[in-house]
Every structure is written in C-alpha cells, then in structure tokens.
Scaffold this active site. Structure first.
Site, PDB file in Angstrom:
ATOM      1  N   HIS A 252       0.818  -1.209   0.000  1.00 24.18           N
ATOM      2  CA  HIS A 252       0.000   0.000   0.000  1.00 24.18           C
ATOM      3  C   HIS A 252       0.855   1.264   0.000  1.00 24.18           C
ATOM      4  CE1 HIS A 252       0.465   1.087   4.367  1.00 24.18           C
ATOM      5  NE2 HIS A 252       0.657  -0.205   4.501  1.00 24.18           N
TER       6      HIS A 252
ATOM      7  N   CYS B  78       2.146  -5.150   7.115  1.00 27.79           N
ATOM      8  CA  CYS B  78       1.914  -4.854   5.708  1.00 27.79           C
ATOM      9  C   CYS B  78       3.112  -4.121   5.119  1.00 27.79           C
ATOM     10  CB  CYS B  78       0.644  -4.038   5.541  1.00 27.79           C
ATOM     11  SG  CYS B  78      -0.858  -4.974   5.941  1.00 27.79           S
TER      12      CYS B  78
END
Length: 536
Positions: A436, A455
């Site tokens: 992301h 992440c």
C-alpha cells in the site's frame, strides 16, 4: 537364477536401508527433513522407483561410476552444502570394501549410494531444511518436481552425475552470484580473513589521522572496496611504496567506506562510527555462513518462477516487479517490525483498492489505537476515524467505555491522511497483509526500514499500480480513478504472482555481496539446521 538372487538381494537391501533411514531421520520440527521431501520420497523419489526403472539391476558396479558420484558430491560445497553428508568422504572406500564382500554387502552399498544421490538431488532442488521449521509464517509452495526417474537412471548409467546435479540447481543468476560470493569469501577465509578494528575505538572520518585508519584500509582492501594503500606495505604493488600516510583518512577511503555502508544497509555517510565498526568486525567465517544459508533460501524459491511477478525482498527492504516486457521496476519498501513480522508467502495480486478506507486490524486496535484514545479523547477526530459497532453502525466515541470497549471497530475515512494512502494492492492470504501507499514518505529515506505492523508500504506505489493495470491489460487510468474520489475495488484483468521472501544476503548487479541485518533473527536457527548431519 542369478538374476532372481540379485533382485532379492537388492530388494532386501532397499528394505533394510529404507527402514534404517526412516528410524534415524529427525523430525521436521528439528529443521532437517522437510515435509516436501517426505512427500517426494513417497512419490517418485524412492529407492524402489529408481530400481524399478532399471529392472532391479545394481547401479554402482563400476569403480569409475562411484568415482563420478564422489566427485559430483564434492562439488556440493559450492552450494554451501556439506559433501560428507552425502558420503563424499567414504563412498569409494565402502565400494571397494563391498566388492570384496558377499552379494548382501554389495546390495547394501548399492542402495546406500543411490540414497545419497537421490538425497543430494532433492536438497539441491528444493533445499535441505524445511522452511516452516525456521519461519512459522511460511506460505510459499515449493516446486518439488525432480527429473523423471528414467533420466536419473540414464545419467547414472552414463556416469554423468555432475551434469545430473547441475540440472536441478537453480538456473537463476542470483543463485550463481551467491555461489561466486561464497567462493570469494572462502578464499579470503583461507588467507586468514581480515583485520579487526579495535573495539571501542574512536569515530573515524575524512581528514583525520589515526592508527585505526591503516587497519581500516587493509580491511576494505581485502574485500575489494579499496585498491590503494593498506596497513601492511608488503601487500602493496611496488609502484605504491611511496604512497601517502596510510593512517590518514582521505577521500578515496571515504568513498570506499560509503560503498561498504551501502552494501550493509548502513547510513552512507562515510563515517566509521560504532555501527559501521561493528559491521566491519563481523568475522569472515560468519559471512561465509550467511552466504551458505541464503543459498538454502534461494533453493526454496528459485525454481519455476513465472515470467512476470512481483518479488518483495523483506530483509532487503525492496520490491522488484519483473514485468512481462523484461524490464524490472524497483522501489524501496517499509516492512513489519520484528514483533509484527511480514510473513513469507506466495499469492496472486487480484485487485487494487483506490481511495481506500482503513479498518484498523484487531491487534493494532488493541495495542495501539485504544491506548491512544484513552490518553487523548481528541485522537479519533484528528485522525478522521469513526467508531463502528460490530454490525457496522456508526457510534459516537462518547458512547463507548474505552476501558472496556467490547467489539467496536474503528475505520479511518479515505483522504490524504489515511494510513493506506491513495491505493492498496491486494492479494489473498491468511495474514491479511497487502502492499500500500503511505503518507509517511520520510521513512523511505532510512536505510533500515522495519517500521510497519506487517503490511508493506511501497515508495512510488502509484506508478507501480499503473504498471500493473497496463501490463495485465486492465485498461484503467489510475489518475482518473483517484480523482473520482470514491472508494472502490478495481480488479486486474489477469492476476499477477507475488512472492514475499526473506534474504539476509543478496548479490547486487555487479556480483558484490550485499549483507542485510537479520531483522527477524532467523539466520541462527537456519544455520543450525543446515549444519545438522544427515543420517543416510
């Protein structure tokens, strides 16, 4: 009649050796024998399959053939494996002893030699160690398809054992460069290694003079970072005997220090402070072991890679997108902190989320967000976060007992301050991790970047996202999607493979070894497993 006896002897030998090895094999938890290897043993890698493919005739009846096997086993050292594990130090003597014995002795030797070969093939192809024993979060399927048994039998009959082993080695350039790096660092080790800087010494920088600078010069010269002065004049070419004072820190030395720092993920300031001094003082033997265990990691992964795929190098903090047109797009990334590790996995990128909202994951909610709300009631408003009931109904923060909030959810609205930035790249996995964007762009300037909650934040992710749209024929304009402002999931027309993997050594484009900190402390366990002797 003789053939029937020979078949019976060989079959009995197979049963004896197979049973003995089954009793002696360590468990997968000990890191010696992988579940993949056990499955392969039950399928097409068994002794029985080998002898069935040759009508149960003995394979190792000629000394020249055994010599070829031994020579091929010795070359396993180039892969960071231990040749004695496979009998390179004893097979020839055992063959000669068996030839002087009875049929049973010859049958036992034959099956033992075959088991050594099949084991070496498996280990070269997909590793000696079960990756799950080192990384509990490992989710990368291993390609365990060895050559057909008929091809193995033909190679044995022709005495082409080295070529057979070569055929299962990873055929990718990074593996070959790691092999070259291993040979180079072992050569340095045979020459006595490199000098150590005194512990607790002063910071060394441009323009200063100190006895440690002369040691620094020799240390960098040993690995080829510096080709000028050294502490020991006897190793200098004759033309350099009138060189300036080796104790003075000059511009050439500063450039060499920066190269060293860059290859060890240190701040590239050209200054030898405590962290750079500690990296310089890692013994060459430890670097040799580090290369060996990363060759093992390469064997886990480097088979049957797709033509186009995304590779996330966790310990190296970088993403490489190998595009269908042969180009490679690379970028810096931020990965999980040591206590919130980014997992190793393989999946397929299926879609992107543009203008994402962020529903705070349970662990981050419990350990990070709720404590902040308790200390600062205005935190949620400043972060553009909403409180939701388990059914998704919006709640006022004042309605919630934050000392015991129950099963509330917190969701951050889309916008410039959203923790996921403007786009998320998604792929199915049990860990709920993804690639992301991030508003915290300053973190990409750090050399070591383990700051996330698992992440992966990607620098330049908008460019990466558009490349995915273009290369998969999805036909989307990311800028238009972002300008629309709506939160939406946008599928790729074709999925894109993605691999998250962990290397603490990787060769750069010039073949130099780049050593990374073992941020998740996996190297020691892998080295112990790799060095554990086999019971064949």
């Amino acid at each position: 009649m003789r053939r029937s006896v020979a078949i019976g002897v060989l079959t009995l030998g197979i049963m004896l050796v197979s049973g003995m090895a089954m009793a002696q094999q360590p468990t997968a938890q000990e890191g010696s024998v992988s579940a993949v290897e056990q499955a392969l043993e039950q399928q097409n890698g068994t002794l029985e399959a080998f002898y069935a493919a040759r009508d149960f005739q003995a394979a190792w009846t000629r000394e020249s053939r055994v010599e070829a096997l031994v020579e091929a086993m010795k070359k396993l050292a180039e892969d960071g494996l231990e040749p004695t594990d496979y009998g390179a130090d004893r097979l020839l003597a055992e063959f000669r002893q068996a030839q002087a014995g009875d049929d049973m002795a010859r049958g036992r030797f034959d099956t033992r030699a075959t088991r050594a070969l099949l084991t070496a093939l498996r280990h070269l192809h997909h590793g000696k160690v079960d990756p799950n024993s080192i990384d509990a979060d490992w989710e990368v399927p291993i390609n365990a398809q060895l050559p057909p048994m008929g091809a193995i039998v033909r190679a044995v009959d022709a005495g082409e054992i080295t070529a057979l082993l070569d055929s299962v080695r990873p055929a990718y350039a990074p593996y070959q460069r790691l092999q070259q790096g291993l040979a180079r660092y072992r050569h340095i080790q045979r020459l006595g290694g490199w000098p150590m800087l005194p512990e607790g010494g002063p910071t060394l920088r441009l323009g200063e003079a100190h006895p440690d600078v002369a040691i620094l010069r020799e240390r960098l010269a040993r690995v080829g970072e510096l080709e000028v002065m050294a502490a020991d004049p006897s190793i200098l070419p004759a033309a350099d005997l009138e060189a300036p004072d080796p104790r003075r820190f000059d511009a050439d030395l500063e450039a060499a220090v920066k190269r060293f720092q860059d290859r060890h993920l240190l701040e590239t300031d050209g200054v030898v402070g405590p962290r750079t001094r500690a990296a310089l003082n890692v013994p060459v033997g430890k670097r040799v072991d580090q290369i060996r265990l990363n060759l093992e990691r390469a064997r886990w992964l480097m088979h049957g890679l797709p033509e186009a795929f995304v590779l996330v190098d966790i310990a190296g903090y970088r993403l490489s997108y190998f595009r269908p047109n042969g180009q490679v797009w690379r970028s810096r990334i931020v990965v999980g902190q040591p206590y919130r590790r980014t997992p190793s996995l393989r999946s397929e990128i299926t879609h992107l989320t543009v203008n994402p909202t962020w529903t705070v994951p349970p662990t981050i909610l419990r350990e990070d967000v709720i404590p902040k709300v308790r200390r600062d009631p205005g935190y949620l408003a400043r972060q553009n976060m909403q409180v939701l009931s388990p059914s998704g109904q919006r709640l006022s923060p004042g309605q919630v007992d934050w000392s015991n909030p129950g099963n509330v959810m917190i969701r951050q609205a889309a916008g410039p301050g959203n923790s996921l930035g403007q786009v998320v790249v998604r792929f199915p996995n049990d860990h709920l991790v993804y690639l992301h964007d991030t508003p915290a762009q300053s973190l990409f300037s750090r050399e070591q970047r383990a700051f996330s909650s698992g992440c992966i934040r990607v620098q330049g992710v908008l460019e990466f996202a558009q490349l995915l749209f273009d290369d998969t024929g999805s036909g989307h304009d990311l800028r238009a999607l972002l300008a629309d402002g709506r939160t939406r999931d946008v599928p790729l027309a074709e999925t894109m493979p993605v691999i998250l993997h962990y290397w603490t050594v990787h060769p750069d484009s010039g073949g130099q070894m780049v050593f990374r900190p073992d941020i998740y402390e996996r190297d020691d366990a892998l080295l112990r497993a790799l060095d554990r002797p086999l019971a064949l």
